[in-house]
Design an enzyme around this catalytic site. Structure first.
Site, PDB file in Angstrom:
ATOM      1  N   GLU A  92       0.917  -1.230  -0.058  1.00  0.00           N
ATOM      2  CA  GLU A  92       0.145  -0.058   0.013  1.00  0.00           C
ATOM      3  C   GLU A  92       0.848   1.360   0.186  1.00  0.00           C
ATOM      4  O   GLU A  92       2.005   1.381   0.826  1.00  0.00           O
ATOM      5  CB  GLU A  92      -1.090  -0.114   1.249  1.00  0.00           C
ATOM      6  CG  GLU A  92      -2.019  -1.089   0.899  1.00  0.00           C
ATOM      7  CD  GLU A  92      -2.996  -1.036   2.090  1.00  0.00           C
ATOM      8  OE1 GLU A  92      -4.070  -1.391   2.094  1.00  0.00           O
ATOM      9  OE2 GLU A  92      -2.625  -0.830   3.237  1.00  0.00           O
ATOM     10  N   CYS A 105       3.522   8.328   1.332  1.00  0.00           N
ATOM     11  CA  CYS A 105       4.068   7.629   2.327  1.00  0.00           C
ATOM     12  C   CYS A 105       4.227   6.315   1.429  1.00  0.00           C
ATOM     13  O   CYS A 105       3.199   5.456   1.063  1.00  0.00           O
ATOM     14  CB  CYS A 105       2.989   7.327   3.357  1.00  0.00           C
ATOM     15  SG  CYS A 105       3.287   6.142   4.665  1.00  0.00           S
ATOM     16  N   CYS A 112       6.732  -7.148   7.161  1.00  0.00           N
ATOM     17  CA  CYS A 112       7.784  -6.786   7.946  1.00  0.00           C
ATOM     18  C   CYS A 112       8.129  -7.775   8.766  1.00  0.00           C
ATOM     19  O   CYS A 112       7.234  -8.359   9.517  1.00  0.00           O
ATOM     20  CB  CYS A 112       7.487  -5.609   8.607  1.00  0.00           C
ATOM     21  SG  CYS A 112       8.736  -4.726   9.473  1.00  0.00           S
ATOM     22  N   CYS A 116       6.383  -5.317  15.394  1.00  0.00           N
ATOM     23  CA  CYS A 116       5.812  -4.632  16.487  1.00  0.00           C
ATOM     24  C   CYS A 116       4.587  -5.094  16.820  1.00  0.00           C
ATOM     25  O   CYS A 116       3.649  -5.317  15.832  1.00  0.00           O
ATOM     26  CB  CYS A 116       5.944  -3.250  16.136  1.00  0.00           C
ATOM     27  SG  CYS A 116       7.518  -2.660  15.637  1.00  0.00           S
ATOM     28  N   CYS A 119       1.224  -3.133  15.282  1.00  0.00           N
ATOM     29  CA  CYS A 119       1.555  -2.565  13.993  1.00  0.00           C
ATOM     30  C   CYS A 119       0.864  -3.718  13.147  1.00  0.00           C
ATOM     31  O   CYS A 119       1.202  -4.750  13.140  1.00  0.00           O
ATOM     32  CB  CYS A 119       2.838  -2.371  13.513  1.00  0.00           C
ATOM     33  SG  CYS A 119       3.041  -2.303  11.668  1.00  0.00           S
ATOM     34  N   CYS A 343      -1.605   5.476   9.832  1.00  0.00           N
ATOM     35  CA  CYS A 343      -0.293   4.892  10.238  1.00  0.00           C
ATOM     36  C   CYS A 343      -0.615   3.502  10.715  1.00  0.00           C
ATOM     37  O   CYS A 343      -1.637   3.407  11.852  1.00  0.00           O
ATOM     38  CB  CYS A 343       0.358   5.703  11.398  1.00  0.00           C
ATOM     39  SG  CYS A 343       0.823   7.294  11.053  1.00  0.00           S
TER      40      CYS A 343
HETATM   41  N1  SAH Z   1       9.080   0.173   9.820  1.00  0.00           N
HETATM   42  C1  SAH Z   1       9.277   1.858   9.896  1.00  0.00           C
HETATM   43  C2  SAH Z   1       8.537   2.368   9.051  1.00  0.00           C
HETATM   44  C3  SAH Z   1       6.963   1.974   8.892  1.00  0.00           C
HETATM   45  S1  SAH Z   1       5.695   2.264  10.245  1.00  0.00           S
HETATM   46  C4  SAH Z   1       9.153   1.977  11.552  1.00  0.00           C
HETATM   47  O1  SAH Z   1       8.804   1.243  12.174  1.00  0.00           O
HETATM   48  O2  SAH Z   1       9.584   3.063  11.714  1.00  0.00           O
HETATM   49  C5  SAH Z   1       5.529   4.277  10.334  1.00  0.00           C
HETATM   50  C6  SAH Z   1       5.152   4.623  11.710  1.00  0.00           C
HETATM   51  O3  SAH Z   1       3.775   4.143  11.835  1.00  0.00           O
HETATM   52  C7  SAH Z   1       6.127   4.104  12.678  1.00  0.00           C
HETATM   53  O4  SAH Z   1       6.360   5.147  13.494  1.00  0.00           O
HETATM   54  C8  SAH Z   1       5.134   3.103  13.347  1.00  0.00           C
HETATM   55  O5  SAH Z   1       5.620   2.730  14.727  1.00  0.00           O
HETATM   56  C9  SAH Z   1       3.824   3.709  13.123  1.00  0.00           C
HETATM   57  N2  SAH Z   1       2.618   2.867  13.590  1.00  0.00           N
HETATM   58  C10 SAH Z   1       2.591   1.303  13.241  1.00  0.00           C
HETATM   59  N3  SAH Z   1       1.504   0.779  13.724  1.00  0.00           N
HETATM   60  C11 SAH Z   1       0.797   1.804  14.263  1.00  0.00           C
HETATM   61  C12 SAH Z   1      -0.599   1.749  14.564  1.00  0.00           C
HETATM   62  N4  SAH Z   1      -1.335   0.817  14.716  1.00  0.00           N
HETATM   63  N5  SAH Z   1      -0.985   3.253  14.905  1.00  0.00           N
HETATM   64  C13 SAH Z   1      -0.132   4.206  14.966  1.00  0.00           C
HETATM   65  N6  SAH Z   1       1.083   4.189  14.758  1.00  0.00           N
HETATM   66  C14 SAH Z   1       1.672   2.963  14.149  1.00  0.00           C
HETATM   67 FE1  SF4 Z   2       7.656  -3.309  10.968  1.00  0.00          FE
HETATM   68 FE2  SF4 Z   2       5.364  -2.107  11.827  1.00  0.00          FE
HETATM   69 FE3  SF4 Z   2       7.511  -2.328  13.398  1.00  0.00          FE
HETATM   70 FE4  SF4 Z   2       7.673  -0.659  11.247  1.00  0.00          FE
HETATM   71  S1  SF4 Z   2       6.042  -0.574  12.873  1.00  0.00           S
HETATM   72  S2  SF4 Z   2       9.057  -2.000  11.796  1.00  0.00           S
HETATM   73  S3  SF4 Z   2       6.423  -1.615   9.616  1.00  0.00           S
HETATM   74  S4  SF4 Z   2       6.181  -4.036  12.315  1.00  0.00           S
END
Ligand code: SAH
Ligand code: SF4
Length: 376
Positions: A92, A105, A112, A116, A119, A343
């Site tokens: 996406e 974006c 990934c 996390c 996420c 996000c």
């Molecule tokens: N992998 C990279 C970039 C992609 S995520 C990273 O983790 O930085 C982009 C941002 O969205 C990151 O700061 C991530 O922590 C945040 N993010 C991920 N899941 C989210 C959620 N469910 N709600 C709000 N922010 C989220």
């Molecule tokens: Fe991967 Fe999502 Fe963690 Fe970013 S926030 S490193 S996309 S698992």
């Protein structure tokens, strides 16, 4: 013979390719401008290229974008595309229009591997890295299709900022990322200044050091917790590169970009990382050590996360503590949530080749108190 995808090259790479065809380097610049500035996908359009060169390119090379599976436009003007990257995977890309800028974006991986907890991409597991051409195809398609749709005057750009904040951990796909960044910055490409291109990382320390050497664009670091105990739970890569090492890498990064700051992203999770004590511990971590700004992201829920968004009043109180400590703090506005483009909601389609999905179903997050020893 498989045709070479010219979207895979930065200008250096394209020059080398042209030389391999017996062509002068300046031809590469012409070709590069046709592709990235004019959005051409057909060599026959390239009227100022010699017929002989066009003939050489045909058959050997192509400008191969990504098939669009769907496109959604949100009530607030946010646009989300789902691109097919083959073998059942899709990624996406989101365009966020604002008064004074247009931000794209971009995804860097199908899935990934970091995993996390908050996420949705992390919950889907990991399939593969995107190629440079697949990263750039997202920008190429978005810029040129939006220009047509918005009837943008010639010479004007729709996309003024790029953030590598879509699906994937960009610094775990480093070799494809760097040429893509170079095309974004190149005056013959998208001509974005390095402050308008942001790489967001969960904290791959050695690659932060390499990016500083190779292409020091703006850096955002997903911190999400002030202590290793909590960050280990939320951002598992912390077990390999703990907070102290990560912040040291951030300080080193700024050596290459002395007038800059690091953006620290912090996803606000109700009852997990959003207490006053967490805010104070964050201040103790960064104050006097790292020039930074905080960007608080209200958690965007998705099924299976088992987590809740912090109430708006809590986010405000948290921001106030950081601001009172002298750290510029913004709260990210949620955009495009009616089309699941906010996000952390980017899910695409991922054929998981890891055991991430199973791993994510383990015990709930252990919430340990912040040690009172943190200096104030
Ligand atoms: N992998 C990279 C970039 C992609 S995520 C990273 O983790 O930085 C982009 C941002 O969205 C990151 O700061 C991530 O922590 C945040 N993010 C991920 N899941 C989210 C959620 N469910 N709600 C709000 N922010 C989220
Ligand atoms: Fe991967 Fe999502 Fe963690 Fe970013 S926030 S490193 S996309 S698992």
């Amino acid at each position: 013979m498989n045709a070479v995808n010219l979207l895979d090259f930065d200008l250096e790479g394209l020059a080398a390719f042209c030389e391999s065809l017996g062509e002068k380097r300046f031809r590469a610049t012409q070709l590069f401008r046709w592709i990235h500035q004019k959005g051409a996908s057909d060599f026959e359009q390239m009227s100022d290229l010699a017929k002989s060169l066009r003939a050489k390119l045909a058959g050997r090379a192509e400008i191969r974008g990504l098939p669009v599976i769907s496109e959604h436009v949100s009530a607030d003007g946010t646009v989300k595309w789902l691109f097919d990257v083959g073998a059942g995977n899709a990624v996406e890309t989101v365009f966020i229009p604002e008064d004074d800028r247009g931000t794209l974006c971009i995804s860097s991986q199908a899935g990934c591997a970091v995993g996390c907890r908050f996420c949705s991409t992390g919950h889907q597991g990991f399939s593969r890295n995107l190629a440079t051409g697949e990263i750039l195809a997202q920008l190429w398609h978005a810029e040129h299709s939006l220009r047509l749709r918005l009837r943008t005057p010639a010479g004007e750009r729709v996309i003024t900022n790029v953030v590598m904040m879509g699906m994937g951990e960009p610094l775990q796909n480093y070799s494809a990322l760097v040429p893509a960044l170079k095309v974004m910055l190149d005056d013959h490409g998208y001509g974005l200044s390095r402050r308008r291109v942001t790489v967001s990382t969960s904290g791959v320390v050695p690659m932060i050091d390499r990016l500083r050497e190779d292409c020091p664009v703006a850096l955002a670091v997903s911190l999400h917790a002030p202590t290793d105990a909590l960050r280990d739970e939320l951002v598992p890569i912390n077990r390999k590169y703990p907070i102290a090492e990560l912040l040291d890498a951030c300080v080193r990064y700024l050596d290459a970009a002395p007038r800059d700051f690091i953006t620290l992203e912090y996803c606000m999770l109700d009852g997990v990382n959003d207490g006053d004590e967490h805010a104070r511990a964050l201040l103790a971590l960064v104050r006097g050590r790292l020039p930074c700004k905080f960007n608080l992201i209200p958690f965007n829920p998705f099924p299976q996360s088992g987590l809740r968004r912090s109430p708006a009043s809590r986010v405000q109180a948290f921001a106030a503590i950081l601001q009172a400590g002298g750290i510029v703090t913004t709260v990210r506005k949620t955009r495009g949530d009616d089309i699941d483009a906010a996000c952390g909601q980017l899910a695409g389609e991922v054929q998981d080749r890891t055991n991430a999905r199973r791993r994510m179903q383990r015990a709930p997050i252990r919430i340990e108190p912040v040690p009172p020893s943190a200096p104030r």
